[in-house]
Design an enzyme around this catalytic site. Structure first.
Site, PDB file in Angstrom:
ATOM      1  N   THR A  89     -19.103  38.477  -8.566  1.00  0.00           N
ATOM      2  CA  THR A  89     -18.547  37.307  -8.230  1.00  0.00           C
ATOM      3  C   THR A  89     -18.543  37.383  -6.531  1.00  0.00           C
ATOM      4  OG1 THR A  89     -16.946  37.217 -10.030  1.00  0.00           O
ATOM      5  CG2 THR A  89     -16.509  35.917  -8.186  1.00  0.00           C
ATOM      6  N   SER A 151     -14.711  30.429 -11.390  1.00  0.00           N
ATOM      7  CA  SER A 151     -15.109  31.832 -12.149  1.00  0.00           C
ATOM      8  C   SER A 151     -13.729  32.446 -12.625  1.00  0.00           C
ATOM      9  CB  SER A 151     -15.415  32.851 -11.090  1.00  0.00           C
ATOM     10  OG  SER A 151     -16.822  32.227 -10.555  1.00  0.00           O
ATOM     11  N   CYS A 182     -21.975  36.154 -11.950  1.00  0.00           N
ATOM     12  CA  CYS A 182     -21.474  36.515 -13.367  1.00  0.00           C
ATOM     13  C   CYS A 182     -22.536  37.078 -14.360  1.00  0.00           C
ATOM     14  CB  CYS A 182     -20.486  35.455 -14.003  1.00  0.00           C
ATOM     15  SG  CYS A 182     -19.306  34.746 -12.742  1.00  0.00           S
TER      16      CYS A 182
END
Lengths: 221, 76
Positions: A89, A151, A182
């Site tokens: 991330t 996210s 991701c």
């Protein structure tokens, strides 16, 4: 940006606005707070932004970082391995990062429900901006069409949560070209990239806190 | 003898992967210390020790999956 950080602090009740804060510093604060909540202290929700940093969840494959070490070093970007679910991330200014430190012992000890509720908070928050977002079966996060806007990755210790959400408000989306977000090989979106106009940072945080309080039964004061 | 099992994580979660053991066979462990961290696709979950003891056996290695209720380790 980031006028998210320039905004007046929203610290109130359970919500604590940390502004722009180094990832490692916020991580330490989360861990300290988790220990306090396990011991019976009130729940907390930290709101913040981070300078550009890449974090790798436990399932992460370093192959998902597309940029070379030299490129990352040139941008002054750090890579950190952390104890949350999910893949790689990117955090950057303009992304509202939310770290709920909640006691799931008070919420039925249901991790799946918590993840669902957390995504629901993000979906309802985005509706404030007339953005219709959805979950995608088998994929993490919250999506607008084929683009990912939020996210999700959490950690849990003794049923107390940490880590949480990264919501792109007006993040520099070109930064995501450094990674395969991701592990999903997707393009990212932000509120501003979708609605095509600037949003008021203070309103962003207020809207978020209102939705959060309603959805996760958190007291505001 | 005490069996460390993968606890119920909520309806719909049937298994998780062992991501990290905080201890190894022969280690003294203490009540409330973290033993093992498991992950699903979105969450990392730490299982703590319920009492003092010594790790006798680790049954699920890092990178392997376990089902809810499965024994992860034995403590004596």
């Amino acid at each position: 940006m980031s006028d998210l950080t320039a905004a007046q602090s929203l610290t109130t009740g359970s919500f604590v606005d940390l502004g722009l804060i180094d990832y490692s510093q916020a991580y330490r604060l989360q861990k300290e707070t988790v220990a306090q909540v396990i011991a019976g202290a009130p729940e907390r929700v930290f709101l913040c932004e981070h300078p550009v940093v890449l974090t790798l969840g436990r399932m992460a494959d370093r192959g998902y970082i597309l940029a070379s070490k030299d490129e990352l070093a040139a941008h002054g970007i750090e890579i950190l391995s952390i104890d949350r679910g999910g893949e790689v991330t990117l955090h950057a200014p303009g992304q509202l990062v939310v770290y709920p430190i909640l006691d799931l012992r008070k919420r039925g000890k249901n991790l799946k429900q918590y993840l669902y509720d957390l995504e629901e908070v993000a979906i309802q928050f985005l509706q404030h901006y007339k953005i219709f977002s959805v979950r995608k079966p088998g994929k993490t996060g919250v999506w607008v069409g084929a683009q990912k806007i939020v996210s999700v990755g959490v950690g849990v210790r003794k049923w107390v949560t940490y880590h949480g959400l990264g919501i792109n408000i007006n993040t520099d989306l070109t930064l995501f070209s450094l990674i395969n977000p991701c592990g999903l090989n997707v393009t990212m979106a932000s509120i501003e990239s979708i609605i095509g106009q600037a949003v008021m940072s203070q309103k962003v945080k207020q809207d978020f806190c209102e939705v959060f309080m309603r959805s996760l039964r958190l007291k505001g004061n | 003898m005490y069996h460390v099992v993968l606890p119920e994580l909520g309806e719909g979660i049937e298994k998780a992967m062992v991501a990290f053991w905080h201890c190894k066979v022969g280690d003294q462990v203490y009540k409330d210390s973290d033993l093992v961290e498991l992950v699903t696709d979105k969450a990392a979950f730490n299982v703590a020790c319920d009492f003092d003891g010594v790790i006798k056996e680790v049954l699920i290695a890092e990178g392997q999956e376990a089902k809810i209720g499965q024994v992860l380790a034995v403590i004596e």
